[in-house]
Structures are given as structure tokens and as C-alpha cells.
Design an enzyme around this catalytic site. Sequence first.
Site, PDB file in Angstrom:
ATOM      1  N   HIS A  62       0.984  -1.255   0.100  1.00 30.00           N
ATOM      2  CA  HIS A  62      -0.060  -0.041   0.070  1.00 30.00           C
ATOM      3  C   HIS A  62       0.922   1.291   0.124  1.00 30.00           C
ATOM      4  O   HIS A  62       1.889   1.161   0.734  1.00 30.00           O
ATOM      5  CB  HIS A  62      -0.729   0.034   1.316  1.00 30.00           C
TER       6      HIS A  62
ATOM      7  N   ASP B  38      -7.811  -6.071   0.218  1.00 25.91           N
ATOM      8  CA  ASP B  38      -8.091  -6.774  -0.742  1.00 25.91           C
ATOM      9  C   ASP B  38      -7.781  -8.126  -0.743  1.00 25.91           C
ATOM     10  O   ASP B  38      -8.245  -9.079  -1.495  1.00 25.91           O
ATOM     11  CB  ASP B  38      -7.784  -6.204  -2.252  1.00 25.91           C
TER      12      ASP B  38
HETATM   13  N1  CMC Z   1       4.142  -7.424  -4.989  1.00 30.50           N
HETATM   14  C1  CMC Z   1       5.370  -7.197  -4.767  1.00 30.50           C
HETATM   15  N2  CMC Z   1       6.157  -6.062  -4.747  1.00 30.50           N
HETATM   16  C2  CMC Z   1       5.400  -5.097  -4.493  1.00 30.50           C
HETATM   17  C3  CMC Z   1       4.329  -5.061  -4.157  1.00 30.50           C
HETATM   18  C4  CMC Z   1       3.353  -6.330  -4.502  1.00 30.50           C
HETATM   19  N3  CMC Z   1       2.102  -6.364  -4.114  1.00 30.50           N
HETATM   20  N4  CMC Z   1       3.786  -3.779  -4.076  1.00 30.50           N
HETATM   21  C5  CMC Z   1       5.095  -2.801  -3.974  1.00 30.50           C
HETATM   22  N5  CMC Z   1       5.893  -3.837  -4.484  1.00 30.50           N
HETATM   23  C6  CMC Z   1       7.467  -3.460  -4.378  1.00 30.50           C
HETATM   24  C7  CMC Z   1       7.680  -2.536  -5.476  1.00 30.50           C
HETATM   25  O1  CMC Z   1       8.028  -3.286  -6.722  1.00 30.50           O
HETATM   26  C8  CMC Z   1       8.929  -1.772  -5.087  1.00 30.50           C
HETATM   27  O2  CMC Z   1      10.127  -2.302  -5.076  1.00 30.50           O
HETATM   28  P1  CMC Z   1      11.381  -1.769  -5.352  1.00 30.50           P
HETATM   29  O3  CMC Z   1      11.384  -0.644  -4.647  1.00 30.50           O
HETATM   30  O4  CMC Z   1      12.535  -2.916  -5.410  1.00 30.50           O
HETATM   31  O5  CMC Z   1      11.267  -1.453  -7.126  1.00 30.50           O
HETATM   32  C9  CMC Z   1       8.491  -1.559  -3.772  1.00 30.50           C
HETATM   33  O6  CMC Z   1       7.858  -2.530  -3.292  1.00 30.50           O
HETATM   34  C10 CMC Z   1       7.798  -0.122  -3.531  1.00 30.50           C
HETATM   35  O7  CMC Z   1       6.651  -0.236  -4.363  1.00 30.50           O
HETATM   36  P2  CMC Z   1       6.000   0.944  -4.943  1.00 30.50           P
HETATM   37  O8  CMC Z   1       5.359   0.666  -6.449  1.00 30.50           O
HETATM   38  O9  CMC Z   1       6.870   2.294  -4.921  1.00 30.50           O
HETATM   39  O10 CMC Z   1       4.819   1.330  -3.918  1.00 30.50           O
HETATM   40  P3  CMC Z   1       3.509   2.207  -4.516  1.00 30.50           P
HETATM   41  O11 CMC Z   1       3.424   2.835  -3.236  1.00 30.50           O
HETATM   42  O12 CMC Z   1       3.670   3.020  -5.551  1.00 30.50           O
HETATM   43  O13 CMC Z   1       2.275   1.250  -4.703  1.00 30.50           O
HETATM   44  C11 CMC Z   1       0.510  -0.278  -4.438  1.00 30.50           C
HETATM   45  C12 CMC Z   1       1.292   0.908  -3.859  1.00 30.50           C
HETATM   46  C13 CMC Z   1      -0.831  -0.414  -3.771  1.00 30.50           C
HETATM   47  C14 CMC Z   1       0.021   0.468  -6.002  1.00 30.50           C
HETATM   48  C15 CMC Z   1       1.350  -1.163  -4.756  1.00 30.50           C
HETATM   49  O14 CMC Z   1       1.825  -1.854  -3.686  1.00 30.50           O
HETATM   50  C16 CMC Z   1       0.545  -2.626  -5.618  1.00 30.50           C
HETATM   51  O15 CMC Z   1       0.463  -2.494  -6.849  1.00 30.50           O
HETATM   52  N6  CMC Z   1       0.070  -3.646  -4.870  1.00 30.50           N
HETATM   53  C17 CMC Z   1      -0.898  -4.585  -5.570  1.00 30.50           C
HETATM   54  C18 CMC Z   1      -2.076  -4.306  -5.964  1.00 30.50           C
HETATM   55  C19 CMC Z   1      -3.044  -4.188  -4.683  1.00 30.50           C
HETATM   56  O16 CMC Z   1      -3.109  -4.963  -3.878  1.00 30.50           O
HETATM   57  N7  CMC Z   1      -3.950  -2.786  -4.550  1.00 30.50           N
HETATM   58  C20 CMC Z   1      -4.780  -2.680  -3.321  1.00 30.50           C
HETATM   59  C21 CMC Z   1      -4.298  -1.367  -2.584  1.00 30.50           C
HETATM   60  S1  CMC Z   1      -5.365  -1.301  -1.140  1.00 30.50           S
HETATM   61  C22 CMC Z   1      -6.920  -1.012  -2.009  1.00 30.50           C
HETATM   62  C23 CMC Z   1      -7.029   0.390  -2.603  1.00 30.50           C
HETATM   63  O17 CMC Z   1      -6.487   1.459  -1.940  1.00 30.50           O
HETATM   64  O18 CMC Z   1      -7.529   0.528  -3.662  1.00 30.50           O
END
Ligand code: CMC
Length: 426
Positions: free
Chosen positions: A303, A360
Site C-alpha cells: 500500500h 483486498d
Molecule cells: N508485490 C510485489 N512487490 C511489490 C508490491 C506487491 N504487491 N507492491 C509494491 N511492491 C514493491 C515494488 O516493486 C517496489 O520494489 P522496489 O523498491 O524494489 O522497486 C516497492 O515494493 C515499493 O513499491 P511501489 O510501487 O513504489 O509502491 P507504491 O506505493 O507506488 O504502490 C501499490 C502501492 C498499492 C500500488 C502497490 O503496492 C501494488 O501494486 N499492490 C498490488 C495491488 C493492490 O493490492 N492494490 C490494492 C491497494 S489497497 C485498496 C485500494 O486502496 O485501492
Amino acid sequence: MTDKATLTIGDKNYDLPILKGSTGPDVLDVRKLYGDSDHFTFDPGFTSTASCESKITYIDGDAGILLHRGYPIDQLAEKSSFLEVCHLLLNGELPTADEFAKFERNITYHTMLHAQFDSFFQGFRRDAHPMAVMTGAVGALSAFYADSLNVDDPKQREISAHRLIAKMPTIAARAFQYSQGRPFVTPRNELSYSENFLRMCFSVPAEDWVPNPVLTRAMDRIFILHADHEQNASTSTVRLAGSSGAHPFACIAAGIACLWGPSHGGANQEALEMLEEIGSVENIPAYVQGVKDRKYKLMGFGHRVYKNFDPRAKVMQKTCYEVLEQLGINDPLLHVAMELEKVALSDPFFIDRKLYPNIDFYSGITLRAMGFPTNMFTVLFALARTVGWISQWKEMFEDPSRKIGRPRQLYTGATQRDYVPVDKRG
Ligand code: CMC
């Protein structure tokens, strides 16, 4: 204690006022920075930027805390009802008994849709994703309820808010019934919000529909857990759309469109599909390796704000157990989810990145057990989040400092050059 920060650019100093909230990090006020210094701030993805002032929802992502108007989400999920939470989000306080009776009547009074609205659904293919239907249908509300579109009139804003909260279950249930090839079910005013919704989704003319209090309570709790979540992507979309003076039905349709993305509300569908793809516990190590090799993400994990357990995920997990137990379902996907959670939480890849289960992760198993197909999961999220969107939209209109949202950019394209006729190019 200083109440300003000083920014030095070249040989000039600029004072940036420090604004304090009631809790949470202080913010640097950069509103005058461009005018004073000819510099923008740069923050794609808004990781360090507060886009507005708000009194509705507070999240402490490190501590795993979520408060609505100060009340912790677990207390609301345990002790309150979705309609009471709607009143809280919209009006700022838990209602007295009289206020609640009035509010409930106002919502109930608006659950029906214009009769002609039903024929609007017929224009969609039966196999259309219900979120596609939702985006279109909610946008179309303005064509049927044009008498509450004046955003400068507080009474009309209130009527639109009530209409949206009231009609969203009717629209969502119709989107579902239409995709199943079943007739639409008229709302019943004597039923609770969640019971009425479940009846509109699952009752058929051929037999009496029997309510199940455990499932009704679970539905209500799922709605509470999704009701609002501060300035997330869809809420910011609603605020940005609304900042131009666009009417609320258009703004909520924009929010629904944004929510559908797999990184946001679309993740609940993808999380369940992922569990189905993994299929059984012995496939988990290979799947986790694929995540570490960056072939795909672990859906339902991670998240932007929570760097600890999503407090909604804990309540959702409990609700999931209750629903499965009530229905006597022994879902093998629950075992996959529990084992996957255990493996991920003990793996340095996830620990180092502070990746925990989000709301989720367990919602899909719960909703599937309740009888919803995966393509309805995000629709249920949209239904519940409507109150958060409209509360934030209303708050924006009540803020005298409201301005149209207009971000700037760091331009890295071509600088000015003269037009070249086609025979001189190449
Ligand atoms: N699985 C594997 N790696 C992950 C994941 C994941 N679900 N989420 C983040 N990472 C890694 C990402 O690759 C990055 O690694 P590195 O620093 O080595 O490049 C690190 O963790 C930081 O991630 P980020 O992409 O900078 O984080 P963000 O804040 O931009 O993304 C997120 C947040 C929710 C979009 C992401 O965690 C994600 O895509 N999760 C899966 C989708 C999901 O479950 N979404 C529902 C969120 S809760 C409901 C809502 O609010 O809608």
C-alpha cells in the site's frame, strides 16, 4: 519551535510557512513559492504532497491506524452500521437517534430509479464488465436528476449526496442482475441498506428470498471498511473533477473509472484470480519466486500509505472466517491465502519493502462465498466508496479557499522551433 522553513535557492532565501494539522506530519506551505521564486515543486505520484486540507479521514500508515472523523475503523466496523458511518463521514458527527431516523428515511426515500433508467441498461451487452456499466450508468444520473446539479446550492448538494448513496445499491444490483440475465428487483424501503442490496442482487421471482443476518452483517461491515480512505487516487480524481464545478454525478463517475484500475479498486478481483491461479499450497514457493523476479506483483499486498498491517485487512480476515463458517464452506483458497500470507511475511523481499496484506487480500474469498462473481468485487467497492467520494467533494465545496485543480509540470520536451514544410523534413 519554528513555524517556518527556509529554502535557499542560489543566494536567495524563501520562507515557507509550516502548517500544523490536528495530528500527523506538519506540511510546508509552498503555495506562494512559484510566485516568489519562479520554481515549482516536483512530486509525481504525490508521495510528499498534501493536495488539500481535510477533516474526514486520518491514516497513520506506519502505525496501521485508520480513523474516520476520529473514530478507529475497527470500532466502527464492530459497533456501527454503514448508514451511521455515512452520516458520520458526510456530516462530521455520529447521529443522534432522531438525526439517524431522518437520515435513514432520506436515503430510503431515494433508493428507486426513474423507470426510464432501467431501459438504459438494455443498451449494454450482457457480457459487459459491471464496472463498465457502473461508469456509464452513474454518469447518466445527471440526465435523470437535473434538479440537483447546481453545485453552488448547499441544499442541492445535499440532495445529490443522498441520491448517490441511496441509488448506488440499486444501480449496482441492476448491473449484476443484468449480467446474470435475471429481472431487476425493486428496492424495499422497510429493509436495512445492506439487506435491501443483497435482496436486489440475489432474489428471483421464482422463489422467496430468505435473508441471512450473518451475511447481511458481513456486507454492511465490508461497506464500512471501504467507505473512505483519505486522498487516494479515485478520491483525488473526484476532487479534481469537482474543482472545475462539474456536477456530482459526473465526478463520482470519474471516481468509479479511476477505481477500476488494478492498482486500486480493481485489485480485489485480481487478488482472487491470483489465488485461483496459484490453486494450492505447494505452488506458493514458485509463485513467490515469480514476484521476486518481478514477473508480477502479489495482488492484495502493499500500500502507498500503510507500511504496516492495513487495519481494514484484519477486520476483513475476521469477516471472512465468519462468512465461511456460517455458510459451511471449506474454501481451499483460504488455505492458499493464509499460507501465502505466512510465507510473504517471513520473506526478506516483503519485509524489507514493508509489504503487508491490504484490504483486498481476504475480501475476494469473502465476496465469492457470499455469491458474488469476481467481476462484481470492484462494483461493491465503488458502492461503498461513494459516500467517501461525495463527503470529500462536499468538503471541497464548503472550503472558501477552493480553487480549480491545476498541477504544473517539469517540461522536458523540445524547446521552441520553426515549422518545417513536409518536403524539407527527414
Ligand atoms: N508485490 C510485489 N512487490 C511489490 C508490491 C506487491 N504487491 N507492491 C509494491 N511492491 C514493491 C515494488 O516493486 C517496489 O520494489 P522496489 O523498491 O524494489 O522497486 C516497492 O515494493 C515499493 O513499491 P511501489 O510501487 O513504489 O509502491 P507504491 O506505493 O507506488 O504502490 C501499490 C502501492 C498499492 C500500488 C502497490 O503496492 C501494488 O501494486 N499492490 C498490488 C495491488 C493492490 O493490492 N492494490 C490494492 C491497494 S489497497 C485498496 C485500494 O486502496 O485501492
